[in-house]
Scaffold this active site. Structure first.
Site, mmCIF file in Angstrom:
data_model
loop_
_atom_site.group_PDB
_atom_site.id
_atom_site.type_symbol
_atom_site.label_atom_id
_atom_site.label_comp_id
_atom_site.label_asym_id
_atom_site.label_seq_id
_atom_site.Cartn_x
_atom_site.Cartn_y
_atom_site.Cartn_z
ATOM 1 N N HIS A 122 0.814 -1.217 0.000
ATOM 2 C CA HIS A 122 0.000 0.000 0.000
ATOM 3 C C HIS A 122 0.848 1.267 0.000
ATOM 4 O O HIS A 122 0.343 2.346 -0.308
ATOM 5 C CB HIS A 122 -0.991 -0.016 1.174
ATOM 6 C CG HIS A 122 -0.413 0.312 2.513
ATOM 7 N ND1 HIS A 122 -0.116 -0.646 3.453
ATOM 8 C CD2 HIS A 122 -0.099 1.499 3.089
ATOM 9 C CE1 HIS A 122 0.354 -0.065 4.547
ATOM 10 N NE2 HIS A 122 0.373 1.236 4.348
ATOM 11 N N ASP A 145 0.136 -7.553 1.596
ATOM 12 C CA ASP A 145 0.559 -6.158 1.702
ATOM 13 C C ASP A 145 2.076 -6.034 1.731
ATOM 14 O O ASP A 145 2.634 -5.222 2.469
ATOM 15 C CB ASP A 145 -0.056 -5.479 2.931
ATOM 16 C CG ASP A 145 0.076 -3.957 2.877
ATOM 17 O OD1 ASP A 145 0.158 -3.403 1.754
ATOM 18 O OD2 ASP A 145 0.118 -3.316 3.938
ATOM 19 N N GLY A 195 3.254 6.286 8.044
ATOM 20 C CA GLY A 195 4.645 6.500 7.660
ATOM 21 C C GLY A 195 5.554 5.403 8.181
ATOM 22 O O GLY A 195 6.639 5.160 7.639
ATOM 23 N N ASN A 196 5.136 4.708 9.245
ATOM 24 C CA ASN A 196 5.858 3.522 9.712
ATOM 25 C C ASN A 196 5.630 2.338 8.785
ATOM 26 O O ASN A 196 6.393 1.360 8.816
ATOM 27 C CB ASN A 196 5.409 3.112 11.113
ATOM 28 C CG ASN A 196 6.133 3.838 12.221
ATOM 29 O OD1 ASN A 196 5.530 4.574 12.996
ATOM 30 N ND2 ASN A 196 7.439 3.647 12.312
ATOM 31 N N SER A 197 4.576 2.399 7.976
ATOM 32 C CA SER A 197 4.230 1.285 7.098
ATOM 33 C C SER A 197 5.422 0.874 6.229
ATOM 34 O O SER A 197 6.043 1.714 5.582
ATOM 35 C CB SER A 197 3.059 1.669 6.190
ATOM 36 O OG SER A 197 1.881 1.834 6.937
ATOM 37 N N GLY A 199 -9.182 -23.499 -2.880
ATOM 38 C CA GLY A 199 -10.426 -22.933 -3.408
ATOM 39 C C GLY A 199 -11.483 -22.743 -2.353
ATOM 40 O O GLY A 199 -12.677 -22.937 -2.619
#
Length: 394
Positions: A118, A148, A224-226, A286
Site C-alpha cells: 500500500h 501487503d 509513515g511507519n508502514s 479454493g
C-alpha cells in the site's frame, strides 16, 4: 549481541555477587574491565558495603538501556524512507503528481528492500532516502496485495556503506518479548519506538483488506511507519509494520497499543516469490476460512473448538471436487494438526507447490472425513468475488 534478558540476568547476577562479596569482606575487589562480549559488572560500594537493591537495578537497567541503543545504532542505516510519486485527480478532473511516503528496510546485499504494497500502490516512480540523506531511485520488483508486501531494488554500488538486516526466527520469538519499530512516521525519518510482542498469528480485516499471520505489538506505529521493520533486540527483522487500529469497528471507541506487522515467516517466502517470479504463485484449495471461535461454535453447532472453519467453497475448485463443504472444520493437513487460519495459509504458501496432492482431514457434524485434493493456482480475485463474506482464503 546478547538478548536483553540475558544481559539483565547477567547484570543482576554480577551485582548480587558483588553485593554478597562486599558483605563478607572489607577488602575492595579490583574493578572488572568490560569487554564487547560481556556486560559490565557491578562492583562493591566504597568501603566494602553491600550494594542496595536500587543500585543493583540501576546497573541492570544501564545494561538494558545501552543494549537497546546499540541495537538501534546497528540497524538504523538499513532502514529507508520510501517516497512514491503517484498521480492524483482533483475535483476538476485534472491529474497532478503527489507523493506518498512510508518506510522500508534492506534485507539483501544485492540492494533489495522490503516495504508494504500500500506504500507504493499506484506509484509511477519510487525513490528511497537513506539514513544519511542519500536519495536513490528504486525499481519495483514485485508486489503482493494479499500480504501487503512489496520488494524494491536499488543499485547496491550506489549505496554508501550498505547495511542489511537478517530476518529473525519467529518460532524463537516469545509473547512479551521486547520489539522495536523503526520508520518515518509523518515523515520524521529514523523514528524509533519500543514495545512488546502482544500476540502472534493474528488475522485482521475482510475482503481484499484481510491479512493473516500478523504480529501484534504495543510499540507505537503511526502513518509513515508502514513498510518499516519490527525488530527483536538482536537487530533481526521479525515483521514488516503494516496496520494500526485507532478506533474499534463499531461505536468509535478509542483503541491504543494495537499495531500489526506481517510476520517474518510470511515475509520470507513472499519475498522469495516476488524476486524469482515478480508475483506470488499460491497453491490453493479454493475455499475461504476463518478461525473457530466460541461464537462460531455456538452459532454453527460445531463439535471442535479449534481448526480452520470453511465458510465458502469456490465452484469447480479442488475443494469442491474433493467434497469439502461449508461448515466443515479442517483439523489436519497431511497429518499436521491445524489450529487456525493463519497456520493453514502459511503452511500452503511455504510447504507446497501448485500440483501437489494433499490429504485434508475435516470434522463435519462430529464425524471425521479425509479428502485427497490436488492444489491449483486459484485466482485470488475470482475466489474473492465468489465469497459472500468477502474474505480471502487458501
Amino acid at each position: 549481541m546478547r538478548k536483553l534478558t540475558t544481559l539483565l540476568h547477567a547484570a543482576l547476577a554480577a551485582a548480587l555477587a558483588a553485593g554478597l562479596l562486599a558483605a563478607c569482606t572489607s577488602t575492595a575487589a579490583p574493578t572488572p574491565t568490560a569487554t564487547p562480549d560481556s556486560p559490565p559488572t557491578a562492583t562493591p560500594a566504597p568501603g566494602g558495603e553491600a550494594l542496595g537493591l536500587d543500585q543493583i537495578l540501576a546497573a541492570a537497567y544501564h545494561v538494558a538501556d545501552n543494549h537497546v541503543a546499540d541495537t538501534v545504532e546497528m540497524v538504523l542505516p538499513a532502514v529507508v524512507q520510501v517516497l512514491a510519486t503517484v498521480e492524483e485527480t482533483n475535483v476538476f478532473g485534472q491529474t497532478t503528481p503527489g507523493v506518498a511516503q512510508g518506510s522500508g528496510v534492506f534485507f539483501r546485499e544485492d540492494g533489495h528492500i522490503l516495504t508494504n504494497d500500500h506504500v507504493i500502490d499506484g506509484a509511477v516512480e519510487v525513490e528511497v532516502v537513506l539514513s544519511n540523506r542519500q536519495r536513490l531511485p528504486a525499481e519495483l520488483i514485485g508486489t503482493d496485495k494479499a500480504t501487503d508486501l512489496a520488494v524494491l531494488k536499488v543499485d547496491p554500488a550506489e549505496v554508501e556503506d550498505l547495511v542489511v538486516v537478517e530476518l529473525g526466527d519467529i518460532e524463537a520469538l516469545r509473547i512479551g518479548s521486547w520489539v522495536l519499530a523503526i520508520g518515518s512516521p509523518l515523515g520524521f525519518q529514523g523514528s524509533v519506538t519500543l514495545g512488546i510482542l502482544s500476540a502472534k498469528g493474528r488475522s485482521l480485516g475482510t475482503g481484499e483488506d484481510r491479512l493473516d499471520n500478523l504480529l501484534q505489538t504495543d510499540a507505537v506505529i503511526n502513518p509513515g511507519n508502514s513498510g518499516g521493520p519490527l525488530l527483536n533486540l538482536d537487530g533481526e527483522v521479525v515483521g514488516i509494520n503494516t496496520r494500526v487500529i485507532r478506533e474499534s469497528l463499531s461505536g468509535g471507541v478509542s483503541i491504543d497499543g494495537m499495531g500489526f506487522a506481517i510476520s517474518a515467516d510470511t515475509v520470507i517466502p513472499v519475498a522469495q516469490h516476488l524476486i524469482e517470479f515478480g508475483r506470488v504463485v499460491r497453491p490453493r484449495m479454493g475455499i475461504t476460512v476463518q478461525d473457530v471461535s466460541p461464537t462460531a461454535v455456538t452459532e454453527r453447532g460445531l463439535t471442535v473448538d479449534e481448526g480452520a472453519l470453511v465458510i465458502s467453497v469456490a465452484e469447480d475448485s479442488p475443494a469442491s471436487r474433493a467434497g469439502i463443504e461449508v461448515d466443515d472444520v479442517i483439523v489436519q493437513v497431511d497429518g499436521v494438526p491445524i489450529i487456525g487460519t493463519s497456520q493453514l495459509v502459511l503452511m500452503l504458501l511455504t510447504d507446497y507447490r501448485v500440483g501437489d496432492t494433499i490429504s485434508v482431514e475435516i470434522v463435519r457434524a462430529a464425524v471425521r472425513f479425509t479428502f485427497e485434493l490436488t492444489l491449483e493456482e486459484v485466482n485470488f480475485r475470482e475466489e474473492e468475488s465468489e465469497d459472500e463474506n468477502g474474505e480471502d482464503g487458501p
